[in-house]
Design an enzyme around this catalytic site. Structure first.
Site, PDB file in Angstrom:
ATOM      1  N   LYS A  59       0.841  -1.199   0.000  1.00 49.98           N
ATOM      2  CA  LYS A  59       0.000   0.000   0.000  1.00 49.98           C
ATOM      3  C   LYS A  59       0.878   1.250   0.000  1.00 49.98           C
ATOM      4  O   LYS A  59       1.875   1.324   0.725  1.00 49.98           O
ATOM      5  CB  LYS A  59      -0.922   0.018   1.224  1.00 49.98           C
ATOM      6  CG  LYS A  59      -2.062  -0.975   1.149  1.00 49.98           C
ATOM      7  CD  LYS A  59      -3.018  -0.821   2.331  1.00 49.98           C
ATOM      8  CE  LYS A  59      -4.218  -1.721   2.195  1.00 49.98           C
ATOM      9  NZ  LYS A  59      -5.168  -1.581   3.335  1.00 49.98           N
ATOM     10  N   ASP A 161       0.101   0.408 -19.812  1.00 52.22           N
ATOM     11  CA  ASP A 161       1.484  -0.033 -19.620  1.00 52.22           C
ATOM     12  C   ASP A 161       1.771  -1.237 -20.520  1.00 52.22           C
ATOM     13  O   ASP A 161       2.350  -2.236 -20.088  1.00 52.22           O
ATOM     14  CB  ASP A 161       1.715  -0.380 -18.153  1.00 52.22           C
ATOM     15  CG  ASP A 161       3.193  -0.392 -17.776  1.00 52.22           C
ATOM     16  OD1 ASP A 161       3.997   0.224 -18.497  1.00 52.22           O
ATOM     17  OD2 ASP A 161       3.538  -1.029 -16.759  1.00 52.22           O
TER      18      ASP A 161
END
Length: 287
Positions: A59, A161
């Site tokens: 995170k 991406d």
């Protein structure tokens, strides 16, 4: 059909999920891949022994790559972006050219994604680097790669991406699949702000704005050139792309179209699939 039914049931279960610790449902095995903020392990689903990939994502609350959240129908709160985009792609029709998410967990310091996994499997970048493919072999792999990218856009997902590292290949079947939606977004017109992803399109540098499909096409053009020519595309002083004399005229035409500097003049996803260079793949029915 069985795979579609299984994933549909999985989506329904996730939408009505109860929190169960990862350790009760999965065994975590050896590390098979690492990114900047994540690691991927082999794993086993305990109830039925199915082999899976387990992705642990740290995170992040600040910085360029801080966690992003996306609202998905059926969920009352926005979800971690990579989870949300995977859920969107789990809705029928499914694509065989995408590695799908089977489950996910949220812990205090990380997100955990449970993904499909098949062996023997390796990243497409390493495969292309080692195998030195001829143009025909490269075309078969790139056709699958384009189908995966188009399916994402059709399903409301902008991967952002696209590159060889983010595809895997089953070396027994030569099936190519797209992975890693960590830089992804929901497509919208005129995306603004800092670009995240591999191949930033030239229009971004004009006004820091870009669109999903032209950017995806630009990324695919670079990746296809890399696969066939074993190098990134280069432009000559006159602005035209430089090609190895051994590659076909059809390939040169397709890449030149994909890498048009003006996005309005760039090929569309459908243009790529219908191009003469891919004609043999369409006619063979093998894909």
């Amino acid at each position: 059909m069985a795979r579609t039914s299984e994933l549909s049931r999985t989506v329904a279960a996730m939408e009505n999920r109860e929190t169960v610790p990862l350790s009760e449902l999965y065994d975590v095995e050896e590390d098979i891949g690492r990114g900047y903020f994540s690691t991927v392990h082999k794993g086993i689903r305990k109830p039925d022994g199915q082999q899976v990939a387990i992705k642990f994502i740290k995170k992040l609350t600040t910085g360029r790559f801080a966690d992003r959240f996306i609202t998905v129908p059926g969920f009352s709160e926005p979800l971690f972006a990579e989870v949300a985009l995977n859920l969107l792609l789990n809705r029928p029709p499914l694509s065989p050219y995408i590695v799908h998410m089977l489950d996910w967990f949220e812990e205090e310091e990380q997100y955990i994604l449970i993904l499909e996994y098949s062996e023997p499997c390796r990243d497409l970048y390493g495969f292309v680097l080692q195998e030195k493919l001829n143009e025909s072999q490269a075309r078969s792999l790139m056709y699958q790669a384009v189908l995966a990218a188009k399916h994402c856009l059709d399903g409301g997902v902008f991967h952002r991406d696209i590159k060889l590292d983010n595809y895997v290949i089953n070396t027994a079947t030569n099936r190519v699949q797209l992975i890693d939606f960590g830089c992804g977004e929901v497509p919208e017109s005129g995306i603004k702000g800092q670009f995240i992803g591999f191949a930033c399109p030239p229009e971004y540098f004009a006004d820091f704005e870009y669109d999903a499909e032209p950017t995806t096409v630009w990324s695919l053009g670079i990746m296809m050139h890399r696969t066939v020519c074993s190098c990134n595309p280069l432009r000559k002083e006159d602005g035209h792309l430089s090609f190895d004399s051994r590659v076909s005229a059809e390939f040169q035409e397709l890449i030149t179209w994909c890498l048009a500097l003006n996005p309005a003049e760039r090929a569309t996803m459908e243009d790529i699939l219908q191009h003469e260079w891919f004609r043999q793949e369409r006619m063979s029915g093998a894909i």
